[in-house]
Design a protein around this motif. Structure first.
Motif, PDB file in Angstrom:
ATOM      1  N   THR A  16       7.826  36.341 -25.226  1.00  9.74           N
ATOM      2  CA  THR A  16       6.772  36.331 -25.820  1.00  9.74           C
ATOM      3  C   THR A  16       5.458  35.720 -25.506  1.00  9.74           C
ATOM      4  O   THR A  16       5.712  34.649 -25.081  1.00  9.74           O
ATOM      5  N   LYS A  17       4.302  36.037 -25.751  1.00 10.71           N
ATOM      6  CA  LYS A  17       2.911  35.600 -25.387  1.00 10.71           C
ATOM      7  C   LYS A  17       2.137  34.832 -26.138  1.00 10.71           C
ATOM      8  O   LYS A  17       1.435  34.013 -26.213  1.00 10.71           O
ATOM      9  N   LYS A  18       2.797  35.118 -27.626  1.00 10.08           N
ATOM     10  CA  LYS A  18       2.221  34.353 -28.806  1.00 10.08           C
ATOM     11  C   LYS A  18       2.617  33.064 -28.884  1.00 10.08           C
ATOM     12  O   LYS A  18       3.651  32.559 -28.515  1.00 10.08           O
ATOM     13  N   SER A  59       8.874  44.568 -35.824  1.00  8.63           N
ATOM     14  CA  SER A  59       8.883  43.187 -35.426  1.00  8.63           C
ATOM     15  C   SER A  59      10.061  42.505 -35.202  1.00  8.63           C
ATOM     16  O   SER A  59      10.086  41.404 -34.579  1.00  8.63           O
ATOM     17  N   LEU A  96      13.316  33.852 -29.332  1.00  9.28           N
ATOM     18  CA  LEU A  96      11.935  34.112 -28.424  1.00  9.28           C
ATOM     19  C   LEU A  96      12.123  32.956 -27.469  1.00  9.28           C
ATOM     20  O   LEU A  96      12.447  31.923 -27.672  1.00  9.28           O
ATOM     21  N   GLU A 155       4.985  39.490 -20.287  1.00  2.00           N
ATOM     22  CA  GLU A 155       6.219  40.262 -20.905  1.00  2.00           C
ATOM     23  C   GLU A 155       7.114  40.875 -19.786  1.00  2.00           C
ATOM     24  O   GLU A 155       8.025  41.460 -20.229  1.00  2.00           O
TER      25      GLU A 155
END
Length: 357
Positions: free
Chosen positions: A111-113, A95, A125, A131
């Motif tokens: 990142t999509k988080k 990670s 990030l 992505e």
């Protein structure tokens, strides 16, 4: 060549290596590791503060790299990053791969988080809807971008997943990056582990070493062959096998290893709960489960069997149980009355009794 590797060889289902001398060494090291974990938690706060306030430059990279070394994240590089490179393409193991490459190249990962905005810069990030790399991202950011087209981490020991999760516009210059990660006592990653586990293990162990190998630059072509070509280039540099397995194959395999079928006792309790207040013998429920294989199937089978039995005895009850508890209790009392009356009549007939009225 990819068919020679099985999917399960690409992942570790446990953090721990096979028992042996390493296990004994881990037990002896544990007290030291706990102390390191506590101290490093406080140092991590300093890392976030410096990463947040320092501007992106060579000095920031060196400072953060030193602090990361204290935190147990060490980095070595082989080759040079392209001076005008805007997109780095790497295999994926942990990670924190993007953070290690960021400290070597100052590249940021999409990142999509949903993450707090003030954490984006320290974690290297930037937020995106997908992505994939777009022209807008390249034009908006002065810093390069790092992507992981495999989509999910592998163990980095046997093979690589197919590049399917990232799209890069035609004509872009990309630089492949070969990444290897090693940890004492533990595997580099675990397919079932959470991010919290990985952070704790990283702070607990003496170090997690990232070896970064910069390869020759390539150009993205119109046909999209760059994915197979770049995957093969990175795999060859790391002595890995480029496979055709995708993140979808990984997800299916993960479901299989995580699935635990319910025990027979659990299924039997579920059947009895759905048939309550009627009490059935355990042997009857087990026989129904063996016949149908599922809780719903056993319940349906027992309901039909009981209904057929009651109809044959002239009870006139419907083939399914009433939904409300009051109605079920009334039907239970009715069945009880019929059973008593039937037994009484048989007793009278057996003994030839003449009971009038």
């Amino acid at each position: 060549m990819g068919e020679q590797v099985r999917l399960e060889q690409l992942f570790h289902s446990s953090w721990f290596r096979p028992a042996g001398l390493s296990t004994l060494a881990l037990i002896l090291y544990a007290p030291v590791g706990v102390c390191l974990l506590v101290v490093r938690l406080f140092i991590a706060v300093q890392f976030f503060i410096l990463a947040l306030i320092l501007p992106p430059n060579k000095f920031r990279q060196k400072v953060l790299r030193i602090i990361c070394g204290v935190l147990g994240l060490t980095i070595s590089t082989d080759g040079d990053s392209h001076p005008h490179g805007k997109v780095f393409v790497s295999n994926h193991i942990t990670s924190f791969d993007h953070l290690a490459i960021h400290l070597a190249t100052n590249a940021f990962a999409p990142t999509k988080k949903k993450i707090f905005k003030f954490l984006m810069k320290p974690l290297a990030l930037f937020l995106t809807d997908n992505e994939s790399v777009t022209n807008e991202q390249i034009e908006f950011f002065d810093d390069p971008v790092i992507v992981f087209p495999e989509g999910k981490p592998t163990n980095g020991e046997v093979g690589m997943l197919a590049f399917t999760t990232v799209t890069i516009p035609e004509g872009f210059t990309i630089q492949p990056v070969g990444l290897q990660v090693s940890r004492p006592f533990f595997h580099a990653n675990c397919i079932t582990a959470s991010l919290t586990e990985e952070i704790i293990i990283g702070l607990f162990l003496p170090n997690t070493h990232f070896s970064i190998k910069f390869l020759s630059v390539e150009t993205v072509d119109a046909e999209g062959d760059w994915k197979k070509r770049t995957q093969a280039t990175i795999a060859q540099s790391l002595n890995l096998v480029p496979t055709k397995f995708t993140t979808a194959d990984r997800a299916e395999w993960l479901k299989r290893i995580l699935f635990r079928p319910p025990s027979v006792a659990t299924m039997a309790r579920a059947v009895q709960q759905q048939l309550s207040p009627q009490i059935l013998a355990p042997e009857t429920i087990l026989a129904a489960l063996q016949r149908t294989g599922t809780v719903d199937g056993a319940v349906q089978y027992l309901r039909q069997t009981c209904a057929a039995s009651l109809q044959a005895s002239g009870s006139g009850l419907p083939p399914t149980f009433p939904k409300s508890a009051a109605q079920r209790m009334m039907s239970f009392q009715e069945r009880k009355r019929i059973m008593i009356a039937t037994a009484r009549q048989k007793y009278i007939e057996k003994h030839g009794l003449n009971i009038s009225g």
